[in-house]
Write a protein that holds these residues in place. Structure first.
Motif, mmCIF file in Angstrom:
data_model
loop_
_atom_site.group_PDB
_atom_site.id
_atom_site.type_symbol
_atom_site.label_atom_id
_atom_site.label_comp_id
_atom_site.label_asym_id
_atom_site.label_seq_id
_atom_site.Cartn_x
_atom_site.Cartn_y
_atom_site.Cartn_z
ATOM 1 N N GLY A 14 52.511 45.482 45.881
ATOM 2 C CA GLY A 14 52.419 44.197 45.248
ATOM 3 C C GLY A 14 53.232 42.865 45.085
ATOM 4 O O GLY A 14 53.002 41.888 45.275
ATOM 5 N N LEU A 15 54.493 43.503 45.002
ATOM 6 C CA LEU A 15 55.712 42.563 44.953
ATOM 7 C C LEU A 15 55.811 41.857 46.285
ATOM 8 O O LEU A 15 56.323 40.732 46.514
ATOM 9 C CB LEU A 15 57.007 43.466 44.994
ATOM 10 N N VAL A 16 56.015 42.681 47.265
ATOM 11 C CA VAL A 16 55.189 41.780 49.184
ATOM 12 C C VAL A 16 54.794 40.392 49.339
ATOM 13 O O VAL A 16 54.556 39.967 49.522
ATOM 14 C CB VAL A 16 55.706 43.364 49.906
ATOM 15 N N THR A 20 47.053 37.124 43.866
ATOM 16 C CA THR A 20 46.556 36.162 42.512
ATOM 17 C C THR A 20 45.767 37.258 42.157
ATOM 18 O O THR A 20 44.659 37.850 42.826
ATOM 19 C CB THR A 20 46.542 34.531 43.399
ATOM 20 N N VAL A 21 45.860 36.663 40.946
ATOM 21 C CA VAL A 21 44.493 37.573 39.684
ATOM 22 C C VAL A 21 44.098 36.473 39.646
ATOM 23 O O VAL A 21 44.356 35.130 39.015
ATOM 24 C CB VAL A 21 45.735 37.727 38.887
ATOM 25 N N PRO A 22 42.598 36.571 39.707
ATOM 26 C CA PRO A 22 41.548 35.990 39.468
ATOM 27 C C PRO A 22 41.382 35.078 37.850
ATOM 28 O O PRO A 22 42.336 35.688 36.692
ATOM 29 C CB PRO A 22 40.058 36.418 39.530
ATOM 30 N N ILE A 31 46.660 43.296 27.890
ATOM 31 C CA ILE A 31 46.544 44.693 27.444
ATOM 32 C C ILE A 31 46.563 45.190 28.724
ATOM 33 O O ILE A 31 47.517 46.606 28.541
ATOM 34 C CB ILE A 31 45.298 44.450 26.770
ATOM 35 N N ALA A 32 46.316 45.460 29.607
ATOM 36 C CA ALA A 32 46.108 46.003 30.997
ATOM 37 C C ALA A 32 47.635 46.966 31.444
ATOM 38 O O ALA A 32 47.987 47.769 30.593
ATOM 39 C CB ALA A 32 45.386 45.378 32.344
ATOM 40 N N VAL A 33 48.998 45.776 30.929
ATOM 41 C CA VAL A 33 49.593 45.789 31.344
ATOM 42 C C VAL A 33 50.376 46.899 30.633
ATOM 43 O O VAL A 33 51.271 47.481 30.495
ATOM 44 C CB VAL A 33 50.832 44.824 31.249
ATOM 45 N N VAL A 34 50.118 46.726 29.230
ATOM 46 C CA VAL A 34 50.963 47.790 28.033
ATOM 47 C C VAL A 34 49.966 49.108 27.941
ATOM 48 O O VAL A 34 50.767 49.859 27.882
ATOM 49 C CB VAL A 34 50.278 47.011 26.968
ATOM 50 N N ALA B 53 49.285 41.914 37.766
ATOM 51 C CA ALA B 53 49.415 41.500 35.856
ATOM 52 C C ALA B 53 50.649 41.431 35.855
ATOM 53 O O ALA B 53 50.889 39.926 35.735
ATOM 54 C CB ALA B 53 48.788 42.404 35.440
ATOM 55 N N THR B 54 51.178 41.984 36.125
ATOM 56 C CA THR B 54 52.815 41.207 35.528
ATOM 57 C C THR B 54 52.945 40.069 35.911
ATOM 58 O O THR B 54 53.890 39.315 35.596
ATOM 59 C CB THR B 54 54.117 42.405 35.811
#
Lengths: 110, 292
Positions: A14-16, A20-22, A31-34, B53-54
């Motif tokens: 993900g970092l590399v 992009t998130v739609p 919420i997903a991260v929590v 997401a983050t």
């Protein structure tokens, strides 16, 4: 171990790749991260309890994220999106705290 | 309440305990290969999604950035236009003054001398000469803060006191950060910014005054402004530096807005002539003529 390896690999990817998130998914991200954090702490505690199971971890992780997003979606449709988001955050926050407390007891024996 | 106590009492996913029991019941159940691969794929996916997401949450939303860029562009354009208009005003004023002097030099040299003196006093034309510079700067920010709180910043009141002190000490012309002060210049604050003649300024503030620097310095220190400056320096940690300068250049405002005029000659003319008194010429939409 496989689960941890996979997660680490995913984070690095993900970092590399920096995907992009739609835009339609943007409201569900916090919420997903929590929810993901909750699953992570649960897994860590289970590891310290000596009962970690990768299948349970993956299932709980996935269901947590999907369910949390679903609840927010439902709330948005019903017009109570922000309230339901708060409810989810409160419940997950309590769980994170209790799990963190259990981890602390394991690590510091106090 | 059941729900809440459930959440509090057993926060660990019960699935872990069940899995542990299953494992205890069948200690040597083989771990399937497909299961390992499945777990790996799913965890990679989950890690990827959560990281994405983050990352997405950490950057400001594109629409906000766009709106900001648009506003910034508009501000820049309008500022450039205002500057352009200001330049045009200055050029026209200079032209006007030159023409006026040309005409008056032949007709009425005495009036011309008075006009030039008045123009300097009223801040219309640029002036140079020796003088005093008072530099005020905000106190350094406290630990862990981006900028000092309001008490430790230079405020409009401080600048007003210094400027009034300089006028009282015999200053002939005063400017703050290159903005000349006239009789109608206001020093105000809007939010945390100080506005001098409606131009926003920020620390450090250079207050330049033309006059005899020794007299200015002594009189300023003796008056209430000197006390105020000492308080600012000692109590609020605000930077105060007073220095004598041999060659200060203060710009002129370049324009006169005529608000009131009267004809000096006691003729009972019915039509007012706005540019008669004192010979102060200027263009204005708010001209107001009056016969005595």
């Amino acid at each position: 171990m496989i689960a941890l390896l996979g997660l680490a690999l995913g984070v690095v990817l993900g970092l590399v790749l920096q995907p992009t998130v739609p835009t339609e998914l943007q409201p569900y991200l916090p919420i997903a991260v929590v929810a993901a954090l909750d699953a992570l702490f649960g897994g860590l505690r289970a590891t310290l309890d000596g009962i970690f199971d990768d299948r349970v971890f993956v299932t709980s992780f996935l269901s947590n994220v999907v369910l949390a997003a679903l609840i927010v979606f439902l709330g948005d449709q019903l017009g109570v999106g922000s309230q339901l988001s708060t409810a989810v955050v409160v419940v997950l926050g309590i769980r994170i705290f209790s799990n963190a407390a259990a981890i602390r007891r394991h690590v510091f024996k106090a | 309440m059941t729900l809440l106590s459930e959440v509090f009492r057993r926060p660990l996913d019960p699935g872990y305990h069940e899995a542990a029991r299953r494992k205890a019941a069948h200690p040597d159940a083989p771990v399937g290969r497909t299961r390992t691969v499945g777990v790996l794929v799913l965890t990679v996916l989950l890690g990827l999604v959560v990281t994405a997401a983050t990352l997405a949450l950490r950057q400001p939303s594109p629409s906000a950035v766009e709106a900001r860029a648009l506003l910034l562009g508009q501000i820049k354009d309008e500022t450039a236009r205002a500057d352009e208009a200001q330049r045009s005003i200055s050029a026209t004023s200079a032209q006007l003054t030159a023409l006026q002097e040309q005409v008056l030099a032949g007709e009425d040299p005495k009036l011309l001398a008075r006009l030039q003196q008045d123009a300097g006093a009223s801040g219309v034309v640029a002036v140079t000469g020796p003088g005093l510079r008072v530099e005020l700067s905000d106190a350094p920010a406290a630990d862990g803060q981006d900028e000092p709180d309001l008490d430790h910043r230079v405020q409009d009141v401080d600048l007003q006191v210094v400027v009034n002190g300089l006028w009282a000490a015999g200053a002939e012309a005063v400017a703050i950060n290159g903005t000349r002060l006239t009789t109608t210049t206001a020093i105000r604050s809007a939010g945390s910014a100080v506005l001098v003649d409606l131009v926003a300024m920020s620390s450090p503030y250079d207050v330049d005054a033309i006059g005899d620097s020794a007299t200015l310095q002594t009189q300023l220190a003796l008056g209430s402004a000197g006390q105020h400056l000492a308080t600012l320096r000692d109590t609020y940690d605000i930077g105060v530096a007073v220095s004598a300068r041999t060659d200060l250049r203060l710009p002129g405002t370049g324009q006169v807005t005529l608000r009131y005029a009267s004809t000096p000659a006691p003729t009972s003319s019915a039509t007012p002539s706005p540019s008669a008194d004192g010979g102060v010429a200027g263009s204005s939409s708010t001209q107001e003529g009056r016969t005595p």
